[in-house]
Design a protein around this motif. Structure first.
Motif: not given
Length: 754
Positions: A524-525, A527-529, A531-532, A654, A658, A663, A665
């Motif tokens: 995962t990216t 930004s995902f880290q 956001q989560s 991913q 999301e 969210k 994606p």
């Protein structure tokens, strides 16, 4: 029931106070005339009645009653008081005749202005034109134009009777009076003989009530601040928001001291945090207003910013903001100054003595809350690292002694045709043989002999690194091996060490960084880290490059694992330098970091590489790391297509997560919306080919890599028609990508064009 006028007979001297005899009366003729004049001048009963009515706890209400009295006695159109505050160095008008002003009028005064007023005796009248221009301006703001003459009488207070030191406390302004100047002077003098102490005590009581209210506000602020200890960024923004509110300022900035680099770093600048602006604001710890406060620890209250020698107006010119006044104060922890807070432009005036007192008290809360926030963050980090370590230990098995022997004692020569050419595809190497090839590349590059590396320790490190990679579609050990293979090709084909672009130590750091740059990638990216709100985000989000910092941390962790420190033979200085190089190179794999220095790398390529410049060496190392990370795009079309399948499998996984989180994606992460050829063309034309062109400018041998990307661009261009055709048949973009027909169709199209 209305009050009756006092009986004048009450104020006639009693008989026992009268002197008898003609000779006495003759001798005191002049004194009697003066007494008669005084009786004519004022009525003591009226003054006592005025004093009796002055029971209010508000100076505004007291001034209303005093103005009414003086207007009547002086037969004027209106009266008002200018209150002079020597400590705050300001003049204030809060009542005009009987009208209380909603926003008191204020002007800043200098010591010279206040001292000049002492020269006017209490019984000496002066017109406003004889006063300081600022006071004249204040009077003009109060009195309507065309009203007429304004007579001003200073009221002095004696500070010390022994030394006869006096200072001005009020200016009594009589607007367009009928009475003459001498009469007005004596009326004001006599009135304040009775009233001055009461007025000053009430004013002092108001000041104390204001301080008490501000102290109570500070207690509420402290409670709010301690509710933000878990997030330093939120805490600092809250600190400046409250400081701005308490002092009624327009803008705020908060700098924390970076003791290692002797800089002040703006954590909140003009109310904006670093995450909300594109550049970091740093100033030397001994320069400018903030630097001076950090160095001296003394508060600075600047009433005219442009006249102060430490003020830098370039920031105003760049932003269009006009700084009028500044209140800058230090922030301390238990022992030292940890930062500086700077407030700009007091609304409707300037920062006064009370703002300074609030700032001094507030700075204590700031220091305590920041100190506790940092400690709290360290505890959180320690807990998160502990959870990560436990998670890592559970996820990965230990490397056995037999595993190490299988690599070190491997009888195979592992010969592969064209292994040292850019056209070679490292993904064709069997994964079980890849550790042997890593060892073979390091031997070929001379690292083992140059640094006297023990093979068993090196092999154990390599095996631990391989186990550190998760089984995600793309960012796995196979990707790490491919990136390390590109580092090997670059070192060999560009002769980086032989021609002095890299030292042997830099070359070692480059190869190891490529091998370790994605350890424990989660698929995962960054930004995902964030956001989560993952454990990784809680550890690294404040520093940026969340995943890259985690990869670096796991690299160091692996190196420190028992029996894995193959760098132990290095000198202390080389060891520290090698770790610093690994840190810079792994962090450089964040494309966001690459875009920040892309223009500088382009300039370097155009103007020429200077091996003696540390910045050039850093930019080149970062460029080579990015090229290695993207090297899959320089292989042939068939290999590039396979890699795209892995990348989009990871992207879509991913995107699915999301969606479950509620969210939306990005399109390239959404398996229902992604247009793979368009995304690939955008990536190749706007990112990859630009990066490899810079590399080819520095190293002409890299032109083959640019040509390979151009060929892949043609393939993706030709694939668009095929994707559209299958889309009409109801297939998703990913289903077309993994189909056998795609490669065949693309090859056929290109053959026809050729």
């Amino acid at each position: 029931m209305s009050k009756q006028e006092p009986d004048p007979d009450l104020f006639i001297s009693p008989n026992y106070c009268k002197k008898l005899g003609n000779e006495v009366l003759e001798d005191t003729k002049i004194e009697q005339e003066v007494s008669i004049a005084k009786i004519e001048l004022s009525n003591p009963a009226k003054i006592l009645q005025l004093v009796e009515s002055l029971t209010d706890k508000s100076t505004r209400k007291l001034e209303v009653k005093l103005n009414r009295y003086l207007k009547t006695e002086c037969e004027s159109k209106a009266t008002f008081l200018i209150s002079l505050h020597s400590i705050a160095e300001e003049a204030v008008v809060q009542v005009f005749h009987e009208r209380i002003l909603l926003d008191p009028l204020r002007v800043t005064l200098s010591d010279e202005t206040l001292n000049a007023l002492v020269n006017f005796q209490i019984n000496h009248l002066t017109g406003s034109e004889q006063l300081d221009p600022k006071i004249q301006g204040l009077i003009k703001d109060v009195v309507p134009q065309g009203t007429g003459e304004v007579i001003v009488v200073p009221v002095l207070r004696q500070e010390c009777k022994e030394k006869e030191v006096s200072y001005p406390v009020y200016l009594v302004c009589i607007v367009n009076p009928v009475r003459d100047s001498l009469y007005i002077s004596k009326i004001v003098s006599e009135t304040f003989n009775y009233c001055l102490t009461l007025f000053l005590n009430t004013r002092q009581s108001e000041d104390e009530r204001r301080l008490k209210a501000e102290c109570q506000s500070l207690l509420l602020v402290a409670r709010k601040l301690f509710s933000h200890l878990g997030d330093l960024s939120d805490l600092l923004k809250e600190i400046m928001s409250e400081a701005r509110r308490l002092t009624n300022a327009e803008r705020c900035s908060l700098f924390l001291l970076d003791p290692d680099h002797l800089h002040l770093v703006a954590k909140v600048f003009d109310g904006v945090s670093p995450s909300e602006r594109s550049t970091e604001v740093r100033i030397a710890a001994d320069q400018g207003i903030a630097g001076h406060v950090a160095a001296t620890g003394q508060i600075l209250n600047i009433k005219d910013a442009y006249k102060h020698p430490l003020f830098y107006k370039g920031m105003d010119e760049a932003t269009g903001f006009k700084t009028r006044n500044i209140l800058c104060f230090p922030i301390r922890d238990e022992d030292n100054i940890v930062g500086v807070a700077q407030l700009c432009n007091k609304i409707n005036g300037h920062f006064d003595y009370f703002d300074e007192q609030v700032a001094n008290a507030f700075s204590i809360y700031c220091g305590i809350s920041i100190m506790h926030s940092l400690v709290y963050k360290k505890i959180q980090d320690a807990q998160a690292r502990s959870r990560l370590s436990n998670e890592l230990m559970l996820y990965h098995m230990q490397v056995s002694r037999q595993d190490v022997l299988d690599v070190t004692m491997c009888p195979s020569q592992h010969e592969m045709p064209h292994f040292s050419k850019f056209s070679f595809t490292p993904r064709n190497i069997l994964l079980k043989e890849s550790p042997c090839f890593v060892l073979k590349m390091m031997q070929d590059l001379g690292f083992i002999d140059t640094f006297r590396i023990k093979q068993d320790i090196l092999v154990r490190f390599i095996l631990y690194v391989r186990k550190g990679y998760r089984d995600v579609p793309y960012h796995n050990w196979s990707h790490a091996f491919s990136v390390a293979h590109f580092a090997y090709l670059a070192l060999k084909n560009f002769e980086l060490v032989e021609k002095g672009y890299f030292t042997q130590l830099e070359a070692l750091a480059y190869f190891i960084s490529c091998l370790c740059h994605d350890i424990d990638h989660r698929g995962t990216t960054n930004s995902f880290q964030q956001q989560s709100n993952s454990v990784l985000a809680s550890l690294y989000s404040s520093e940026g490059s969340v995943m890259e910092r985690h990869h670096l941390s796991q690299t160091i962790c692996t190196l420190n694992t028992e029996g894995c420190n193959f760098l132990e033979s290095l000198s202390k200085d080389d060891y520290v330098k090698c770790l610093d190089l690994i840190k810079d190179m792994i962090l450089a794999t964040d494309l966001a970091s690459h875009y920040k220095i892309h223009s500088r790398q382009l300039t370097l390529a155009q103007e020429g590489y200077d091996k003696t410049q540390p910045e050039h060496r850093y930019y080149l190392a970062s460029l080579l790391m990015t090229c290695a990370d993207l090297s899959d795009q320089t292989k042939d079309w068939a290999e590039t297509k396979k890699v795209a399948q892995l990348i989009y499998a990871e992207f879509f996984a991913q995107g699915d997560l999301e969606k479950k989180m509620g969210k939306t994606p990005a399109n390239m992460m959404d398996r229902e919306k992604a247009s793979i050829p368009d995304h690939q063309l955008e990536f190749l034309t706007q990112c990859c080919i630009c990066i490899f062109r810079i590399l080819a400018t520095i190293f002409p041998h890299a032109k083959v890599l640019v040509d390979a990307i151009k060929q892949n661009i043609l393939c993706w261009e030709s694939s668009k028609r095929i994707f559209e055709k299958f889309k009409l048949e109801g297939k998703t973009s990913y289903e077309v990508l993994v189909s056998e027909e795609l490669e065949f169709e693309v090859r056929s199209t290109l053959d026809n064009l050729n």
